[in-house]
Design an enzyme around this catalytic site. Structure first.
Site, short mmCIF file in Angstrom:
data_model
loop_
_atom_site.label_atom_id
_atom_site.label_comp_id
_atom_site.label_asym_id
_atom_site.label_seq_id
_atom_site.Cartn_x
_atom_site.Cartn_y
_atom_site.Cartn_z
CE LYS A 1 -2.52 1.60 3.66
NZ LYS A 1 -2.50 3.06 3.77
CG ASP B 1 -4.88 4.37 1.41
OD1 ASP B 1 -6.02 4.82 1.18
OD2 ASP B 1 -4.41 4.27 2.57
CE LYS C 1 -8.02 6.60 3.59
NZ LYS C 1 -6.59 6.26 3.60
CG ASP D 1 -11.25 17.55 -6.37
OD1 ASP D 1 -12.10 18.40 -6.73
OD2 ASP D 1 -10.08 17.83 -6.13
CB THR E 1 -10.83 3.01 11.34
OG1 THR E 1 -9.54 3.55 11.07
CG2 THR E 1 -11.15 1.94 10.33
NE ARG F 1 0.71 2.37 13.31
CZ ARG F 1 -0.22 3.10 13.89
NH1 ARG F 1 0.12 4.07 14.70
NH2 ARG F 1 -1.50 2.86 13.66
O1 C5P Z 1 -2.07 0.74 12.13
P1 C5P Z 1 -1.28 0.30 10.95
O2 C5P Z 1 0.13 0.82 10.96
O3 C5P Z 1 -1.33 -1.18 10.67
O4 C5P Z 1 -1.99 1.03 9.74
C1 C5P Z 1 -1.81 0.62 8.42
C2 C5P Z 1 -2.76 1.40 7.54
O5 C5P Z 1 -4.09 1.19 7.97
C3 C5P Z 1 -2.53 2.91 7.57
O6 C5P Z 1 -1.75 3.28 6.46
C4 C5P Z 1 -3.92 3.49 7.48
O7 C5P Z 1 -4.25 3.82 6.15
C5 C5P Z 1 -4.83 2.37 7.89
N1 C5P Z 1 -5.41 2.68 9.21
C6 C5P Z 1 -6.77 2.83 9.33
N2 C5P Z 1 -7.29 3.12 10.56
C7 C5P Z 1 -6.52 3.30 11.64
C8 C5P Z 1 -5.13 3.14 11.53
C9 C5P Z 1 -4.60 2.83 10.28
O8 C5P Z 1 -7.48 2.70 8.36
N3 C5P Z 1 -7.08 3.60 12.81
#
Ligand code: C5P
Length: 243
Positions: free
Chosen positions: A32, A59, A61, A64, A123, A215
């Protein structure tokens, strides 16, 4: 082995992204590229991953006016990404034009047509943050409404938390409708902002087509080993579900 894992390249430089791709490519179904890396390293890093045989979920998003999003969709097709996304909050016409532009460009230029998926409700939103922008539905109800709208507009799927998958599947009864799920980890991650998380196996069982992990893999002592464990866990979950 499962190739449902999308590794989020949430890093600062092309060099870091390149190194991560090399380390985990064997276990990642897709990479991604989001706002951070794209802003830092531009489309060149996307082309580089694609040219090296990697699949990319772009990604960005898009949100527009319909004409601008259709133009961005054309460029995403030309970049060779496998999936890109738009905000369902951009509305019916915007989503429809994005999907049409992807199809037309792919056909006219003999390119692969990427999956076009919708972000419903981020989220990070809860009742209060939705209320701030004048949305009185709960996040779940709003996400369900937007998932249905995205499907009606010809989109190929949605980004949805593992907790929303059932609901999405119940309103979009379409074979091949993709659900891409973030908020997945095997264990807690330092400084975590994801309040409602699920394990890879739980997400696979809940019906996710892909899980996005950043992460938990990037910060692991051995990212390749972490990615391998995730794939193994999802493969086991799929096998158990298959009988
Ligand atoms: O939390 P993590 O590092 O696994 O996040 C990976 C991806 O998930 C981020 O690049 C973000 O786009 C998405 N994400 C999300 N909602 C969150 C945290 C991360 O959609 N609360």
């Amino acid at each position: 082995m499962s190739n449902k894992l999308i590794v989020a390249l949430d890093v600062e430089t092309a060099a870091e992204a390149r190194e991560l791709v090399a380390r985990v490519r064997e276990h990642a179904g897709m990479f991604k590229v989001g706002s951070q890396l794209f802003t830092a390293a531009g489309p060149a890093i996307v082309r580089e991953i694609v040219d090296g045989g990697g699949r990319v979920f772009l990604d960005l998003k898009f949100h527009d006016i319909p004409n601008t999003v259709a133009a961005a969709a054309r460029e995403a097709v030309r970049l060779g990404v496998s999936i890109f996304n738009v905000h369902a909050f951009g509305g019916r016409e915007m989503m429809r034009r994005a999907a049409e532009a992807a199809t037309e460009t792919a056909e006219r230029e003999g390119r692969m047509r990427p999956g076009v998926i919708a972000v419903t409700v981020l989220t990070s939103f809860d009742n209060a943050t939705l209320g701030d922008i004048g949305v009185t539905f709960t996040p779940e109800a709003q996400a369900t409404l937007l998932a249905r709208l995205a499907s009606t507009c010809g989109l190929d799927g949605v980004v949805a938390s593992a907790h929303e998958i059932k609901q999405v599947r119940s309103v979009v009864n379409r074979e091949g409708f993709l659900v891409v799920t973030p908020g997945v980890r095997q264990r807690a991650v330092a400084g975590d902002d994801q309040k409602r998380v699920m394990s890879p196996a739980e997400a696979a069982r809940a019906g996710a087509d892909y899980v996005v992990m950043g992460r938990a893999i990037l910060q692991a002592p051995d990212p390749a080993e972490a990615a391998r464990e995730v794939c193994e866990e999802m493969t086991r979950a799929d096998a158990a579900a298959a009988g």
